[in-house]
Design a protein around this motif. Sequence first.
Motif, short mmCIF file in Angstrom:
data_model
loop_
_atom_site.label_atom_id
_atom_site.label_comp_id
_atom_site.label_asym_id
_atom_site.label_seq_id
_atom_site.Cartn_x
_atom_site.Cartn_y
_atom_site.Cartn_z
N ASN A 152 3.85 7.61 -10.40
CA ASN A 152 5.02 7.05 -11.06
C ASN A 152 4.77 5.65 -11.60
N VAL A 153 3.82 4.93 -11.02
CA VAL A 153 3.46 3.63 -11.58
C VAL A 153 2.77 3.82 -12.92
N ALA A 160 5.08 5.49 -22.10
CA ALA A 160 5.50 4.53 -23.12
C ALA A 160 4.41 4.32 -24.17
N VAL A 161 3.16 4.25 -23.70
CA VAL A 161 2.04 4.07 -24.63
C VAL A 161 1.86 5.30 -25.51
N GLY A 260 9.54 1.65 -19.66
CA GLY A 260 8.34 1.91 -18.87
C GLY A 260 8.10 0.84 -17.83
N LEU A 261 8.37 -0.43 -18.20
CA LEU A 261 8.18 -1.54 -17.26
C LEU A 261 9.14 -1.41 -16.07
N LEU A 262 10.41 -1.13 -16.36
CA LEU A 262 11.41 -1.00 -15.28
C LEU A 262 11.03 0.12 -14.32
N LEU A 313 14.29 -6.82 -12.34
CA LEU A 313 12.94 -6.47 -11.89
C LEU A 313 12.74 -6.83 -10.42
N ILE A 314 13.26 -7.98 -10.00
CA ILE A 314 13.15 -8.40 -8.60
C ILE A 314 13.93 -7.45 -7.70
N ALA A 315 15.14 -7.07 -8.14
CA ALA A 315 15.95 -6.14 -7.36
C ALA A 315 15.25 -4.80 -7.19
N LEU A 316 14.67 -4.28 -8.28
CA LEU A 316 13.95 -3.02 -8.21
C LEU A 316 12.72 -3.12 -7.33
#
Length: 418
Positions: A152-153, A160-161, A260-262, A313-316
């Motif tokens: 998943n990472v 996205a790419v 994709g980043l999230l 991003l911090i919360a995730l």
Amino acid sequence: MKAYVAVLRIADYRLLWTALVINLLGDGATYTALAWITVERAGAGGLGVLGVCLTLPVIAGGAVIGPLLDRFSRRKLFIYDSVFRAAVVALIPLLAALDMLAMWHLYGVALVYGLLKIIPLAGTPAVLPELVPAEDLQAASGLEATAMGVANVVGPALGAVLITLIGSSNVLLLDALTYLAFAFLISRIKAPLDRPARVEDGSRKRKSGWAPVFDMIVHDKFLLSLTLSFAAFNISVGALLVALPWLAKFEFASGPGILGLLLAVLAAAELVGSLVSGGMKTTEKQMLRIGQLQIIAGGLLLLMVYRSLPVILIALLLTGILSAPMTVMGGVVRMTRTPQEMRGRAMTLMRTTMAGALPFGAAIGGILLSGDHYTELIVLVTILAAAPGVFTVLIFRSVPFRLGVSADADRAPAAVES
């Protein structure tokens, strides 16, 4: 790390783990592609429909798949499922090439995926005790969760790419290939992965059908608490599956790279949590720790009310790190508490109930976001994710978990006395 090295030395388990990584890698990329096609063509409402299609059929699939896992060869079910889904997924790039692709095609593929998703979802923990010794179950469960995390990472970022390079629909072609790879690797496992042996206990008939499984879960507070609390947590996850693409498209006015980043940050955090928890020893405070982690992990989602990319991003990140150990430790409890002859149905029922909560969250997310009620959605998500942890802590603060003691073993003395 010694625990992981030990379990990976088992060749059959190594094949299963590798197959999972490859398959989940394709699925991660495909979700990004499906979500992006949908948000471009149908907006937030379409994302809600997609989320329901991906998750709601798991309930219907579980009703059929559970008994099959206890009646037929699990190896054959894994292989047949993978080959069939490869063919279905490959239809999307074919239709796109013919300029015939419509939204209902995407929803149809999502429905098939959701319907059959329970086969690897429930089948993997059902066969783990056949591949590894009991003392290595937490490490094996941790590596299963790690497989999901690793895939998943990379999957969302890769998706996205690839969307930019080859187009969204063609990403599904790669997913079809990963299904075929999964089938091949499973075919190389030497363990039979056959139907479980029938168990006769004196004059008792073999436990068949759903009734004994329901009875066991309802009367075992370990299994019941895990199932209900994780289901509530997954309603929140379902809502996030809709909220993250919505944020990327409408709040941050960005492309698939932000989505994709999230997704990658959340998956990376879950990977870290899985790695740490899988290497830990199982203790009598297993359930208490699960409840504590759920309270904290769920509560951190409230940070997402701030519509700031760094804060989200911090919360995730924090939620992922703390929630992943819940899955790993809960997996050990479920595998231990479930008798072998009911493991296929029990794992199916529990995971179907938990995964079946996702579409409710997706539907809620789609409805609230269509009305631009983002803040209200995040507050609701936080309550649903964290509140069940409070009950788990209260129930199991003085109730120990013991490795190797099944639900049947706990109920046996009571049956004798009565």
